[in-house]
Design an enzyme around this catalytic site. Structure first.
Site: not given
Ligand code: NAD
Length: 710
Positions: A114, A136
């Site tokens: 990210e 995740e």
């Protein structure tokens, strides 16, 4: 002054920011790291600075979020605010007007990817071992640092769904093809040169989504092209998750809703879903067991501390059948020399050929090379000659499941083994202390219970016999880690831990059939409960005859020991099917008819076991399947078959696929609370029999308000 990110301004006006979180082996996204990134971004306001390269001084770029920090959050506002705080820095970074480039020198996972996505361009070293991705979901979370928002705008909604929803990593070449990377470099120097060149060529960089005419690649959520995808994606996801993994739904919702909104609104929506995931019981369970407890095990929590570290150099394997061949493969792969012994040279050669088959396939698929294959095969010596076992530091017996055969090979092998060699049995059912009676040195005798197929299954159950000493246990433990598997340590008992508890799941399903529950409802309940395979299909796979054989053997053994034997009510069904030759998949018929194109429930099944006019609610079936297992695991803990809660939980997920979102068989009790578990168990016991009476240890925990803890 922030020491998590080191800044160097070059003569060319390019600022290089190297992430290097102090005291950590890997960079993770936390406050210190984000403050460092923010400080680097602030320097861009200086007219002398032309651009920023974000890279890392560690082997990885950045490995993801800081789970220690996350596990302290108790209110949804905390993850929401932490996620928004990270996003403010990233938004500032991409909107301040000067170019920022990520030079991805190692893994960029989760929050690490990210960070890179918020740079105007990304370059990575072209190393197939380097991983990029948003894993995740595997921990019950979603990317909360803008991953769902930027990926859907960079590579399209469909690819974003795949990357975030499946959580698989990609190598740089794949990421480049997807359009996630601007280029690939052969080494670090070239990587930095590419990043510098990009900055020089793009002095006024902007993100595509900040340009007035921005369009989602492939269309936004309301485009006709995406309509078809959104019509089926949730159903496909539900087939796999059965609604047990809220993160899967939240990721989809975040991408869908984000695809209807402007960038900043989409970011806020993502943070809300992130907070919902962090607060979910599923993610707490998964992180507790598959992160904290698993890491503790890998660091040696169940290994005796006294004996020094050990390594196996030469391994002997007795029996080159299915298990022996698999053990030979995984051991040679870890660099161990293997002597693979069977009664005939052909059988021993067949065992080695198993490795050849796996390796040929790997070479064909480009996952290995011919040289590596040949080097690995050269490590395996197939033979019938016991003399070759001389010098082995560990020996694993994997001959037929027969006491006399095992005793015979134990004596023959020990005659040539050195005095300090460890002897291990891979028996699946025979108590280790009994087998050790054939050994001259029972203190060096241990159980190493592998699972089939050995090359795929991650667990090895180590069984400590009555007389096994600590050094032997430590050496067994070290070997399991050496071959890259996860060890759990249990004390000797019938069925040990995994087979004993796994059996309760299958038998409960079979018992329902006897009571008149529709077989389809039973199988559906298994999947809804989160188990990888439904109970009847699983019993067919394992074979009904094996189940019957183990039950009969247990009955005989207990009679010899003068102990009572209570047969599980489901065993009558197994007996009945075995009598008519329906012994399981290996003969093409059991609860199912097994054909080349798959399996169908045996149409006659409901004639033999008529369906009751009133069917129970599905939740009751699910409860029975899960409580049966959790209660048996608790009994194993109470009887000290289990030595730790971590072993119980990790062993249940890795050994027989206990629904991971519950965090394992004892975490199932913890998450629900011991008092609630006792209450429901007693309801089930009143209705279905004493096997559901809660284990005394849980009753005690309920009374004291405690929970299972190491
Ligand atoms: P298998 O029948 O495939 O292989 C057994 C091998 O042992 C055969 O190749 C046989 O020729 C050889 N053998 C028999 N007697 C021998 C002797 N006296 N000396 C040398 N070799 C001899 O069986 P398997 O499935 O590989 O099981 C082996 C052991 O592993 C058993 O104890 C079994 O209970 C246990 N186990 C099996 C599984 C499984 O899923 N199959 C899982 C865990 C443990």
């Amino acid at each position: 002054m922030n020491n998590a990110v080191n800044l160097t301004l070059g003569d060319d006006g390019i600022l290089v920011a190297l992430m290097d979180l102090p005291g950590r082996p890997m960079n993770v996204v936390n406050d210190a790291l984000m403050e460092g990134v923010a400080a680097a971004v602030a320097k861009l306001a200086d007219p002398a600075v032309k651009g920023l390269i974000l890279s890392s001084a560690k082997a990885d770029f950045c490995a993801g979020g800081d789970l220690d920090r996350m596990s302290k959050w108790t209110m949804p506002e905390e993850p929401f605010e932490a996620s928004m705080a990270m996003k403010r820095v990233l938004r500032q970074m991409e909107q301040q007007g000067k170019p920022v480039v990520a030079a991805v020198n190692g893994h960029a996972l989760g929050g690490g990817l990210e960070l890179a996505l918020a740079c105007h361009a990304r370059f990575a070293i072209d190393d197939t071992r380097l991983k990029l991705g948003q894993p995740e979901v595997k921990l019950g979370l979603l990317p909360g640092g803008g991953g769902t928002v930027r990926l859907s705008r960079l590579v399209g909604i469909q690819a974003a769904l795949q990357i975030c929803g499946e959580g698989a990593d990609m190598n740089p070449a794949k990421a480049h093809t997807l359009g996630l990377l601007a280029g690939l470099a052969k080494d670090r120097d070239e990587l930095m040169a590419q990043a510098r060149a990009w900055i020089v060529a793009n002095p006024k960089a902007k993100q595509p989504w900040d340009l007035p005419k921005f369009k989602f690649p492939g269309g936004d959520s309301k485009s006709p092209a995406m309509a078809q995808l959104w019509a089926i994606a949730p159903s496909i996801a539900s087939v796999k998750s059965q609604g047990n993994y809220p993160a899967v739904q939240h990721i989809m919702s975040s991408i869908f809703e984000g695809g209807l909104l402007d960038f900043d609104a989409a970011s806020m929506v993502e943070s809300r879903y992130f907070a919902a995931c962090v607060m979910s019981q599923a993610s707490k369970n998964i992180i507790h067991t598959l992160w904290y407890q698993l890491n503790a095990i890998k660091k040696g929590a169940s290994r005796p501390a006294g004996p020094g570290p050990s390594k196996v150099k030469k391994l002997g394997i007795l029996g080159a059948g299915m298990m022996g061949a698999g053990i030979a493969y995984v051991s040679a792969k870890a660099g161990i020399d293997v002597v693979l012994l069977d009664t005939t040279q052909e059988a021993a050669d067949r065992g080695k050929a198993y490795s050849q088959g796996l390796l040929d396939k790997a070479v064909k698929r480009g996952r290995s090379t011919a040289d590596k294959r040949d080097a690995l095969l050269a490590k395996i010596t197939p033979t019938t000659d016991y003399a070759l076992l001389a010098g082995c530091d560990l020996l694993i017996e994997a001959v037929f499941e027969d006491r006399a055969t095992k005793a015979d090979v134990t004596r023959r092998a020990e005659a040539v083994l050195g005095v300090d060699a460890v002897f291990a049995s891979n028996t699946s059912t025979l108590p280790i202390s009994g087998l050790a009676q054939a050994s001259q040195r029972p203190a060096q005798f241990i159980g190493l219970h592998f699972f089939s197929p050995v090359d795929k299954m991650p667990l090895v159950e180590i069984i400590v016999g009555d007389r096994t000493d600590e050094t032997t246990l430590a050496r067994g433990f070290d070997y399991v880690l050496q071959i890259g598997k996860t060890p759990i340590v249990v004390n000797d008992s019938r069925g040990f831990y995994t087979s004993r508890v796994f059996g309760t799941y299958v038998m409960e399903g079979i018992t329902m059939l006897k009571e008149g529950v529709h077989p389809r409802s039973i199988e559906a309940a298994g999947l809804q409960a989160g188990m990888p395979m439904p109970p009847l299909a699983l019993q067919d796979e394992v074979s009904l005859s094996l189940g019957l054989h183990v039950a009969d053997q247990t009955k005989k053994d207990l009679a010899t020991e003068g102990k009572a034997y209570t047969e599980h009510p489901g065993m009558a069904v197994v007996r009945q099917l075995c009598e008519i030759g329906r012994v399981g998949k290996k003969v093409g018929k059991g609860f199912y008819d097994w054909g080349d194109d798959g399996k169908v429930l045996w149409p006659e099944l409901t004639r033999h076991f008529p369906v009751a006019p009133t069917q129970p609610p599905q939740q009751e079936l699910i409860d029975r399947l899960m409580f049966a297992q959790a209660n048996e695991a608790a009994r194993c803990y109470e009887e000290k078959v289990l030595r730790s809660v971590a072993d119980a939980n990790v062993g249940s997920i890795f050994g027989w696929g206990f629904a991971p979102f519950h965090g394992g068989a004892l975490q199932f009790v913890n998450a629900m609370g011991a008092a609630a578990f006792v209450k429901r168990s007693r309801e089930l016991a009143a209705k279905f029999g004493p096997r559901f009476e809660p284990a005394a240890v849980v009753v005690q925990l309920a009374a004291s308000g405690g929970h299972f803890a190491d």
